[in-house]
Structure formats: C-alpha cells, structure tokens
Design a protein around this motif. Sequence first.
Motif, short mmCIF file in Angstrom:
data_model
loop_
_atom_site.label_atom_id
_atom_site.label_comp_id
_atom_site.label_asym_id
_atom_site.label_seq_id
_atom_site.Cartn_x
_atom_site.Cartn_y
_atom_site.Cartn_z
N SER A 466 -6.86 -10.34 -2.99
CA SER A 466 -7.44 -10.12 -1.67
C SER A 466 -8.88 -10.63 -1.69
O SER A 466 -9.69 -10.11 -2.50
CB SER A 466 -7.39 -8.63 -1.30
OG SER A 466 -7.91 -8.41 -0.01
N PRO A 467 -9.23 -11.63 -0.95
CA PRO A 467 -8.31 -12.32 -0.02
C PRO A 467 -7.45 -13.35 -0.73
O PRO A 467 -7.69 -13.69 -1.87
CB PRO A 467 -9.28 -12.99 0.94
CG PRO A 467 -10.47 -13.30 0.07
CD PRO A 467 -10.60 -12.19 -0.89
N TYR A 468 -6.43 -13.84 0.01
CA TYR A 468 -5.59 -14.95 -0.45
C TYR A 468 -6.15 -16.24 0.13
O TYR A 468 -6.52 -16.29 1.32
CB TYR A 468 -4.13 -14.77 0.03
CG TYR A 468 -3.32 -13.81 -0.84
CD1 TYR A 468 -2.62 -14.30 -1.94
CD2 TYR A 468 -3.24 -12.46 -0.53
CE1 TYR A 468 -1.87 -13.43 -2.71
CE2 TYR A 468 -2.49 -11.60 -1.30
CZ TYR A 468 -1.78 -12.09 -2.41
OH TYR A 468 -1.04 -11.24 -3.16
N THR A 469 -6.17 -17.26 -0.62
CA THR A 469 -6.59 -18.60 -0.14
C THR A 469 -5.46 -19.58 -0.41
O THR A 469 -5.02 -19.72 -1.57
CB THR A 469 -7.87 -19.08 -0.85
OG1 THR A 469 -8.91 -18.12 -0.62
CG2 THR A 469 -8.28 -20.45 -0.34
N PHE A 470 -4.98 -20.19 0.64
CA PHE A 470 -3.87 -21.15 0.52
C PHE A 470 -4.28 -22.50 1.10
O PHE A 470 -5.06 -22.56 2.06
CB PHE A 470 -2.63 -20.64 1.30
CG PHE A 470 -2.07 -19.38 0.73
CD1 PHE A 470 -1.21 -19.40 -0.37
CD2 PHE A 470 -2.37 -18.14 1.29
CE1 PHE A 470 -0.70 -18.24 -0.88
CE2 PHE A 470 -1.85 -16.99 0.79
CZ PHE A 470 -1.00 -17.03 -0.30
N VAL A 485 2.67 -13.81 0.02
CA VAL A 485 1.78 -12.73 -0.46
C VAL A 485 2.63 -11.68 -1.22
O VAL A 485 3.84 -11.58 -1.00
CB VAL A 485 1.02 -12.07 0.71
CG1 VAL A 485 0.08 -13.07 1.36
CG2 VAL A 485 1.97 -11.44 1.71
N LYS A 486 1.94 -10.95 -2.08
CA LYS A 486 2.67 -9.93 -2.87
C LYS A 486 1.83 -8.67 -3.00
O LYS A 486 0.64 -8.74 -3.33
CB LYS A 486 2.98 -10.47 -4.28
CG LYS A 486 3.91 -9.60 -5.10
CD LYS A 486 5.31 -9.56 -4.47
CE LYS A 486 6.28 -8.78 -5.34
NZ LYS A 486 7.62 -8.70 -4.72
N ALA A 487 2.47 -7.56 -2.68
CA ALA A 487 1.78 -6.26 -2.82
C ALA A 487 2.66 -5.33 -3.68
O ALA A 487 3.86 -5.52 -3.81
CB ALA A 487 1.52 -5.67 -1.45
N PHE A 488 2.04 -4.32 -4.26
CA PHE A 488 2.80 -3.33 -5.06
C PHE A 488 2.29 -1.94 -4.67
O PHE A 488 1.20 -1.75 -4.15
CB PHE A 488 2.62 -3.56 -6.56
CG PHE A 488 1.22 -3.35 -7.05
CD1 PHE A 488 0.80 -2.11 -7.56
CD2 PHE A 488 0.29 -4.40 -6.99
CE1 PHE A 488 -0.50 -1.94 -7.99
CE2 PHE A 488 -1.01 -4.21 -7.43
CZ PHE A 488 -1.42 -2.98 -7.94
#
Length: 544
Positions: A466-470, A485-488
């Motif tokens: 966090s943050p993700y940069t693509f 994106v991936k969360a747990f």
Amino acid sequence: MISGSSMEQRRFKPRRARGYWVGCAVAVFLWSVASAQSRYSISEEVREGSVVGNIAKDLGLDKSTLKERKYRIVSSNADPLFGVNQNDGTLYVNRKIDREEVCAQSSTCFINVKTVLENPLEVHYVEVEVLDINDHSPTFPEEEKRLDIFESVLPGARFQLKPSRDRDSGHNSVQQYKLSHNDHFRLEVKDKGDDGKIPILVVQKSLDRETAGSHSLVLTALDGGKPPKSGTMNILVNVLDINDNAPVFTKDVYSVMLDENAPVGTTVVQVNATDLDEGPNGDVIYSFSNSMNQNILNTFDINLSTGEITVKGVIDYEERDKYEIEIEASDKGLAPLTTDKSVVIKIVDVNDNAPEIEVTSFSSSIPEDSRPGTTVALISVNDLDSGLNGKVICSISEDVPFVLTPSLKDKMYSLVTKSPLDRERKDKYDLNIVTKDAGQPPLSSEKTISVIVSDVNDNSPEFTLSPYTFYVTEANEAGTSVLSVKAFDRDESNNAHISYHIFRDSSTDNKFTSFLNINSETGDISALKSFDFETLKTFQFQVV
C-alpha cells in the motif's frame, strides 16, 4: 504321802491284795501261815532310801525277832523296787520309781509287795500306791499336721485331730487344748472319759484361697499341773482351689494405633488376663468373641496362649479407619469362667494414595475476546488419605494466561483466564495441571487439558502493499486483467474471508473507476476499455 525323807503314812485295814504285782512269786502255805496286808502311799521319783512305812509297827510285829526270823521281801526281780530294814521293820525305796514305767496303762498305780517271816512262816502283803507327779509334758503324735481343705467348705465343717498324750495320770494328764488366734477356725474338744479329750478343728469363717492360700495354726495341749506343762503341734491348712474366680484383664482399656499396610504377622497388641485360681482353674486362654464378623476374623488373629493379636489380612485406612474387637479370656476349669474385653484399634493413615484430578465442567473452546476472570473449567481434586496426607495443592506448571483459583467448596478449583487472549498469537494451550499432597514423602499426579482459543473478528484485512503502483500499456485489450491486488486477514474462517471492490464516488477524480472492474474473490482488476497514453498518462483509485 511321802515327800523326801519325811513321809506321812496312811494306814489301812488289812485287806486282800490287789493291783499291780512286781515280778511273779509262787508260795505254798501251811495251815499255820499267817497273812496280813497294809497300804501305803508314796510319790514317784522320790530318792532312794526314802521311807515308805513301818511294816512291823503297823502289823504289830516284834521288832527284836525280825532279823532272827529273816524278815524279807519276796520278789522275782533281782533289783526290787522296795527293801525292808530287818532291824526296825521299815519299808523303804530301794531304787527310783517311775510311775509311768510301772503303771503305764493305769490311772491308779498300786504295787503289791510280799514280805515273809520264818519260824513260824508268815506272809504279809503290803500295797504301795505310787502317786503321780507332773513330770511329763503333753506330746502330740506328730510335730506338724497338714490338712487339705477346699475353699468351698461351709462354716461348721469339722476336722478331728489326733489327741495329745501325757504319761502322767489324773489331773496331771491333758486337761485342755488351746488354738492360736485366727479368724477362720475355732477349736472344740470332745471329752471321751478314760480315752481322753479329742481336739476338733471347726471352720468358723469361709475360706478363700485367693486371699490366703494357707493358714498356719498352733494347737497347744496343757495338763492340770501347777504350773501346767504344755505341748504343741503345728497345723498347716492348705486351702484347695475351686474355680471361683474369672480371669481379669490387666488393663481397663486397650486402645492402640496401627499403621495401614502393616505386613501380615505384625503384632498389634498383647492382651493379658490373670486368674487368681490355681492349676487349670487359673490357666487362661484367649479367643475372639463369637459375635465378631468374618471381616475382622479375616483381618486379625489372636494367639490362644499369649493373647497376642497379629495382622492377618490387608489393613487399608481408606476402607476402614477403626476396629473394635471383642476378646474373651477363659480359664480351663471344668466349668470355665469367661471375661470379655474390647480392644480398639485405630488405623493410622499412610500416604499411599496419590491425589486424583477430575475435570467436572470444561469448555474446550473459549473466545479470544474473553475478559480476564472468565471460567474455562471446574476442577475437583481428591486424595483418599487423611490429614496432611490428604491435603492437596493444585497448580499449573507453565506460564500461561490462565490461573487456578480455589472455590468455596473444599478441593474444588476454577480454571480462569488471567489476561487477554489473542488467537492470532496462540490458538491452543495444553495446560498441565499438577496436584501434590502434603504427606512425607509427598505424592503427586498430573492431568493435561487442552484449551482452544476460538476466533473473533478482531483483525481487519491488510494489503500486501500500500500503495500499489502498476504500469499499464496503452491500447490494451478491453476486458483483460491489467493488474491484481492481494490482501490477507489474520482471523480465520469467515472472519478471514476477504472480498474486494473498487471504491467509487461521483467526484471527477474518480471518473476513471467506471472503466475498471475487480474480481471480488481474487482481486484481479481488468480494464473495460483501452487506455491512450496521449490522453491519460496516470490515475489512481482505491480498492476496498
């Protein structure tokens, strides 16, 4: 009477001779023989030469002719008791006279003395009475008399004794008997006339062998002399036993302590009883009372002769902590007498039982948001021993967020939380509960219980970045995945199940979110149209 050399003579009229003859003489008389008789008295034991009387004077004989006519005493005995003086006709004692020797069986003692004169022949008889003096003491036929009398004899029972004999006669013989002072016997005397007096021992008070096994008495016989002479005989009365006493225990109370698990053969106690009787009547044997139940008979034994009680079976305090045994002591009489006695045996607890743990109420799973003090389980502990051996301490061996708190009820504990739980840090506790008693040496036991910490939704999902940069290539194909994106979530099950969506609002800044779509399960994001680098170089959005 004659006393010493001076005598008083008593003269009697001539009469026919009678009484005791000294020796034996046979004479043949002619018709011209003359005969006369006089009587004299003399005491025995007088000295030789003592004058008895003057025969010539008393018979009227001429003293001058006595020697010429050979006046003499005729006797078959070479040494006659009496002699006559030819000069004056005096009769005198020739030797010492013992009346008891001369007249042993007669109460009166007369000696006939025959005197003779010649030319012409004359025979004169003189009767001399030998008077008794008290020169003998009474004697018993035995020095000691033993009597065996049963203690059951009734007062008034009579036992005739052998009489005492006194060689003297008349008043100088035995006149009375005396018995030494005692409480149990008295003396009676039976007078049998010429046969003397017979002493009789009479029981006047009941005999008790256990109080006095024998009585020593002295029987005294006294004659009538002044002073009297006496003789004694010892009387030993042996009191024979009858079975009139029951055995008596030496202790009023027999109370002993016995360790449990005492091995077979261990001596518990030795009882003792005594019997005042003797022989078989006083021999004591021991036994258990017939009222004893079989359990006691299987547990203990008693020695018939010694009264020693020993362990025969298993002694277990937890099964029974006290025994009361009835013992009988009996004698060996024909009709045995018996006495009962109780023996109290208190069993002493030995620390032979380890504590026992029982979980009576248990929640195997507890939410992690439970507050401190929440009860997880109720635990009871028990020790079959007593006292310190049965006093139990319960604890948890590890450092865990749980604690054991004793309850108001004895030997009960509550297992409660002592601090907050966090399932995500530890979701299971294996609690090792240890109990230990206070005996020496102590015995202990352990029990393990497992507590599962159940999940609550106390954790939010977290993205891996966090943050993700693509970076996305322009002219992309519409509908294809351009990024992911991936969360747990640290929780579990439904609390950890994650779904994704793009945050959309109506502001201008987020107008590009309408060109994006996200897979709610996987977090894959796809573009609904192609991007043009010259039109749009960068944008941002939020994924929830």
